[in-house]
Design an enzyme around this catalytic site. Structure first.
Site, PDB file in Angstrom:
ATOM      1  N   ARG A   9      73.315   7.982  -4.831  1.00 17.72           N
ATOM      2  CA  ARG A   9      74.367   8.848  -4.281  1.00 17.72           C
ATOM      3  C   ARG A   9      73.839   9.516  -3.018  1.00 17.72           C
ATOM      4  O   ARG A   9      74.528   9.608  -2.003  1.00 17.72           O
ATOM      5  CB  ARG A   9      74.767   9.938  -5.304  1.00 17.72           C
ATOM      6  CG  ARG A   9      75.480   9.419  -6.546  1.00 17.72           C
ATOM      7  CD  ARG A   9      76.854   8.873  -6.233  1.00 17.72           C
ATOM      8  NE  ARG A   9      77.709   9.856  -5.580  1.00 17.72           N
ATOM      9  CZ  ARG A   9      78.405  10.792  -6.225  1.00 17.72           C
ATOM     10  NH1 ARG A   9      78.403  10.860  -7.534  1.00 17.72           N
ATOM     11  NH2 ARG A   9      79.165  11.649  -5.546  1.00 17.72           N
ATOM     12  N   CYS A  36      78.509   6.182 -13.953  1.00 17.44           N
ATOM     13  CA  CYS A  36      78.396   7.157 -12.856  1.00 17.44           C
ATOM     14  C   CYS A  36      77.769   8.460 -13.318  1.00 17.44           C
ATOM     15  O   CYS A  36      77.269   9.226 -12.495  1.00 17.44           O
ATOM     16  CB  CYS A  36      79.757   7.399 -12.228  1.00 17.44           C
ATOM     17  SG  CYS A  36      80.956   8.184 -13.323  1.00 17.44           S
ATOM     18  N   GLN A  94      80.892   7.400  -5.130  1.00 16.48           N
ATOM     19  CA  GLN A  94      80.192   6.846  -6.289  1.00 16.48           C
ATOM     20  C   GLN A  94      80.038   5.328  -6.147  1.00 16.48           C
ATOM     21  O   GLN A  94      78.960   4.771  -6.398  1.00 16.48           O
ATOM     22  CB  GLN A  94      80.984   7.161  -7.569  1.00 16.48           C
ATOM     23  CG  GLN A  94      80.353   6.597  -8.811  1.00 16.48           C
ATOM     24  CD  GLN A  94      79.005   7.245  -9.106  1.00 16.48           C
ATOM     25  OE1 GLN A  94      78.917   8.453  -9.174  1.00 16.48           O
ATOM     26  NE2 GLN A  94      77.967   6.446  -9.294  1.00 16.48           N
TER      27      GLN A  94
HETATM   28  N1   CP Z   1      78.983  10.942 -10.845  1.00 15.79           N
HETATM   29  C1   CP Z   1      79.339  12.132 -10.386  1.00 15.79           C
HETATM   30  O1   CP Z   1      80.160  12.281  -9.467  1.00 15.79           O
HETATM   31  O2   CP Z   1      78.720  13.192 -10.995  1.00 15.79           O
HETATM   32  P1   CP Z   1      79.037  14.728 -10.837  1.00 15.79           P
HETATM   33  O3   CP Z   1      80.381  14.982 -11.477  1.00 15.79           O
HETATM   34  O4   CP Z   1      77.941  15.430 -11.552  1.00 15.79           O
HETATM   35  O5   CP Z   1      79.091  15.077  -9.374  1.00 15.79           O
HETATM   36  N1  NVA Z   2      86.000   9.865 -14.472  1.00 13.99           N
HETATM   37  C1  NVA Z   2      85.132  11.025 -14.403  1.00 13.99           C
HETATM   38  C2  NVA Z   2      84.079  10.850 -13.371  1.00 13.99           C
HETATM   39  C3  NVA Z   2      83.115  11.974 -13.236  1.00 13.99           C
HETATM   40  C4  NVA Z   2      82.119  11.787 -12.136  1.00 13.99           C
HETATM   41  C5  NVA Z   2      85.962  12.269 -14.131  1.00 13.99           C
HETATM   42  O1  NVA Z   2      86.830  12.227 -13.256  1.00 13.99           O
HETATM   43  O2  NVA Z   2      85.759  13.257 -14.828  1.00 13.99           O
END
Ligand code: CP
Ligand code: NVA
Length: 308
Positions: A294, A266, A137
């Site tokens: 990404r 993200c 990310q």
């Molecule tokens: N930002 C991210 O990792 O998204 P996902 O959980 O959808 O893969």
């Molecule tokens: N902090 C979040 C990020 C998701 C992409 C999680 O770990 O759920």
């Protein structure tokens, strides 16, 4: 062969070359259909296993599309359907998978699963998020920042809310790419000392500021993430919301940042919780560029892992 496990474990020259290659590969694809192959096919004849023990939209789709654009094939595996967690050791799973596939990307809970996979696999292993970090990310985020504003070195990044896995990788990136990071959130959710310590050991300024408006003052980039991560107990939801509410990123808070500050998340986001729709859909937001990047960043990561 290289594993891509964390930003602080990868040397800066390699990180920088991945960001630059990602930008070049993105440029080379401008205007093409998403399914069109890249001009070079560095992953031709390569099979990549994508293992998910947690839900995912972006990581899953961007890795899958990225491998295919580079001429490789993917195999999507859900943790539940595998023998992982049903008694077979991670080490044995790693050795078995290494006989079938050329690279493994894994999203898991406990970071020790990732580390054991990497220790025993004969093929590169990529961290697709653990409870502790999310390096892919932040590679996309650095690419996104630089494409909008030039070098991230020396800039001020403000992380708002929970000092979670994505925050940890931002701290690693601060140390490596040389930017300053201010964390603003409740003390119960401070990032771990290990992550802050790494960034400080590299000479960048890491500030903890409880007052969100003060923290954001002069920021080049403001970042938010969900208040309840996938690894957090749902029973903690209400308490977390209560202590995190003062850290919501809204237009009033963004007004304290530099006028040309960017906003990142993200995703997935919870609109009107950690961030308002006004900010998410506003002119400073680059959230969908981040999501797109990404794809490009991970293509460069995979090439570096395989040395192709
Ligand atoms: N930002 C991210 O990792 O998204 P996902 O959980 O959808 O893969
Ligand atoms: N902090 C979040 C990020 C998701 C992409 C999680 O770990 O759920």
């Amino acid at each position: 062969m290289n594993h891509f496990l964390d930003i602080h474990k990868t040397d800066l020259a390699a990180l920088r070359s991945m960001i630059d290659q990602a930008a070049a590969m993105k440029q080379a694809r401008q205007g093409r259909p998403k399914g069109a192959p890249d001009d070079t096919q560095p992953l031709a004849n390569h099979m990549v296993a994508l293992i998910f023990e947690k839900p995912s939209t972006r990581t899953r789709v961007s890795f899958d599309v990225g491998v295919r654009q580079m001429g490789g094939q993917t195999m999507l595996l859900s943790g539940n359907d595998m023998q992982l967690g049903h008694g077979e050791t991670i080490a044995d799973t790693a050795r078995v998978l290494s006989r079938y596939v050329d690279m493994i990307m894994i999203r898991t809970f406990d970071e020790t699963v990732l580390m054991e996979m990497a220790e025993y696999a004969d093929v590169p292993v990529i961290n697709g998020l653990t409870d502790r970090t999310h390096p892919c990310q932040i590679m996309a985020d650095v690419l996104t920042f630089e494409e909008h504003r030039g070098p991230i070195n020396g800039k001020k990044v403000v992380w708002t809310g929970d000092g979670n896995n994505v925050c940890a990788s931002f701290l690693h990136a601060a140390g490596q790419f040389g930017f300053d990071l201010t964390f603003t959130g409740p003390s119960q959710l401070d990032p771990e000392d290990e992550f802050v310590g790494f960034a400080r050991s590299k000479g960048c300024t890491i500030t903890i500021e409880r007052d969100a408006a003060k923290a954001v003052t002069g920021a080049d980039l403001v970042v938010a993430d969900t208040w309840v991560s996938m690894h957090d107990a749902q029973s903690a939801r209400e308490r977390r919301h209560n202590i995190l509410r003062p850290y919501q990123v809204n237009e009033e808070l963004m007004a304290h940042a530099k006028p040309d500050a960017l906003f990142m998340h993200c995703l997935p986001a919870h609109r009107e919780e950690e961030v308002t729709s006004g900010v998410m859909d506003g002119p400073q937001s680059v959230i969908f560029d981040e999501a797109e990047n990404r794809l490009h960043a991970q293509k460069a990561v995979m090439r570096w892992c395989l040395g192709v």
